[in-house]
Design a protein around this motif. Structure first.
Motif, PDB file in Angstrom:
ATOM      1  N   UNK A 171      -3.618   7.425 -85.667  1.00 22.04           N
ATOM      2  CA  UNK A 171      -4.620   7.935 -86.609  1.00 22.04           C
ATOM      3  C   UNK A 171      -5.640   6.852 -86.958  1.00 22.04           C
ATOM      4  N   UNK A 172      -5.175   5.629 -87.090  1.00 21.48           N
ATOM      5  CA  UNK A 172      -6.059   4.510 -87.420  1.00 21.48           C
ATOM      6  C   UNK A 172      -7.094   4.298 -86.322  1.00 21.48           C
ATOM      7  N   UNK A 173      -6.660   4.401 -85.068  1.00 21.41           N
ATOM      8  CA  UNK A 173      -7.583   4.220 -83.953  1.00 21.41           C
ATOM      9  C   UNK A 173      -8.560   5.377 -83.846  1.00 21.41           C
ATOM     10  N   UNK A 174      -8.134   6.565 -84.259  1.00 21.87           N
ATOM     11  CA  UNK A 174      -9.015   7.729 -84.262  1.00 21.87           C
ATOM     12  C   UNK A 174      -9.443   8.233 -82.902  1.00 21.87           C
ATOM     13  N   UNK A 175      -8.735   7.872 -81.857  1.00 23.63           N
ATOM     14  CA  UNK A 175      -9.126   8.285 -80.509  1.00 23.63           C
ATOM     15  C   UNK A 175      -8.525   9.626 -80.095  1.00 23.63           C
ATOM     16  N   UNK A 176      -7.494  10.071 -80.834  1.00 25.54           N
ATOM     17  CA  UNK A 176      -6.814  11.311 -80.462  1.00 25.54           C
ATOM     18  C   UNK A 176      -6.757  12.240 -81.664  1.00 25.54           C
ATOM     19  N   UNK A 177      -6.771  13.526 -81.371  1.00 27.89           N
ATOM     20  CA  UNK A 177      -6.642  14.523 -82.434  1.00 27.89           C
ATOM     21  C   UNK A 177      -5.181  14.595 -82.869  1.00 27.89           C
ATOM     22  N   UNK A 178      -4.971  15.225 -84.014  1.00 30.37           N
ATOM     23  CA  UNK A 178      -3.609  15.380 -84.512  1.00 30.37           C
ATOM     24  C   UNK A 178      -2.777  16.228 -83.559  1.00 30.37           C
ATOM     25  N   UNK A 179      -3.389  17.186 -82.922  1.00 31.27           N
ATOM     26  CA  UNK A 179      -2.618  17.995 -81.988  1.00 31.27           C
ATOM     27  C   UNK A 179      -2.260  17.207 -80.723  1.00 31.27           C
ATOM     28  N   UNK A 180      -3.120  16.317 -80.281  1.00 27.62           N
ATOM     29  CA  UNK A 180      -2.785  15.450 -79.146  1.00 27.62           C
ATOM     30  C   UNK A 180      -1.652  14.483 -79.525  1.00 27.62           C
ATOM     31  N   UNK A 181      -1.701  13.959 -80.742  1.00 29.38           N
ATOM     32  CA  UNK A 181      -0.648  13.058 -81.222  1.00 29.38           C
ATOM     33  C   UNK A 181       0.679  13.808 -81.316  1.00 29.38           C
ATOM     34  N   UNK A 182       0.632  15.030 -81.847  1.00 23.31           N
ATOM     35  CA  UNK A 182       1.852  15.843 -81.955  1.00 23.31           C
ATOM     36  C   UNK A 182       2.469  16.068 -80.575  1.00 23.31           C
ATOM     37  N   UNK A 183       1.633  16.364 -79.588  1.00 20.30           N
ATOM     38  CA  UNK A 183       2.124  16.575 -78.226  1.00 20.30           C
ATOM     39  C   UNK A 183       2.713  15.282 -77.652  1.00 20.30           C
ATOM     40  N   UNK A 184       1.986  14.186 -77.825  1.00 22.82           N
ATOM     41  CA  UNK A 184       2.420  12.892 -77.292  1.00 22.82           C
ATOM     42  C   UNK A 184       3.786  12.477 -77.835  1.00 22.82           C
ATOM     43  N   UNK A 185       4.027  12.750 -79.121  1.00 21.87           N
ATOM     44  CA  UNK A 185       5.276  12.334 -79.758  1.00 21.87           C
ATOM     45  C   UNK A 185       6.314  13.458 -79.812  1.00 21.87           C
ATOM     46  N   UNK A 186       6.077  14.520 -79.050  1.00 17.43           N
ATOM     47  CA  UNK A 186       7.020  15.619 -78.867  1.00 17.43           C
ATOM     48  C   UNK A 186       7.348  16.373 -80.154  1.00 17.43           C
TER      49      UNK A 186
END
Length: 187
Positions: A136-151
């Motif tokens: 989130x700090x880097x701001x390069x990915x959306x919350x939905x991309x982060x959710x997918x990345x971290x399963x």
């Protein structure tokens, strides 16, 4: 001979530990997160206090207790899984730890809980939340991309878990109204 070292969480930690051991005249064969392999005939018994003192300056701790060593191996495996993944985090944690450490998950869980007064699952969630904060700090990915990345099963699940751990939503955190990233060795 293997040494187990607490609070090694990144590649810089590996570099510092290797450098400090070399300064003491020891030639580590391999330095990984939480572990150092020394040459088979290395006589370190007289040097343990020196090693401990050298590592302590940088916030590391030499582990001699078997349960603490295993706990540190569990933590290291989880940190590597969450923070340095080769791909999206789609793995069963108990299977991953059992396979990696070649021990039954029930034993790992008992030792971890006895040593840390926390469960493996809670530690895993805390690490995932720290990774979410970083992303989130880097701001390069959306919350939905982060959710997918971290399963996470959904953005709602991620948001609920984030708020439970941090006390604020990911949106509030991202907006800069809350700070609170922790160093990995303090999670």
């Amino acid at each position: 001979m293997k040494l187990y070292i607490k609070n090694m969480v990144c590649s810089r930690c590996i570099m510092v530990v290797k450098t400090e051991l070399e300064k003491l005249g020891l030639q580590p064969l391999d330095v990984q997160l939480g572990e150092v392999e020394l040459a088979q005939g290395a006589n370190i018994t007289s040097s343990l206090d020196q090693i401990e003192a050298a590592l302590h300056k940088f916030g590391f701790e030499l582990l001699t207790d078997k349960k603490k060593q295993l706990t540190e191996q569990i933590k290291t495996a989880i940190i590597e899984l969450v923070h340095y993944p080769a791909e999206a985090l789609k793995i069963n944690l108990s299977d991953y730890l059992s396979g990696r450490l070649h021990l039954e998950y029930a034993h790992l869980s008992t030792v971890f809980s006895d040593t840390e007064h926390n469960t493996i699952e809670k530690f895993f969630i805390q690490q995932k939340i720290e990774k979410v904060k970083e992303l989130l700090t880097y701001g390069e990915q959306s919350l939905s991309e982060i959710a997918y990345l971290l399963n996470y099963s959904s953005v709602a699940h991620l948001s609920t878990q984030f708020k439970k751990v941090c006390g604020v939503t990911p949106s509030v955190y991202k907006a800069g109204q809350f700070s609170g990233r922790k160093p990995l060795d303090e999670v």
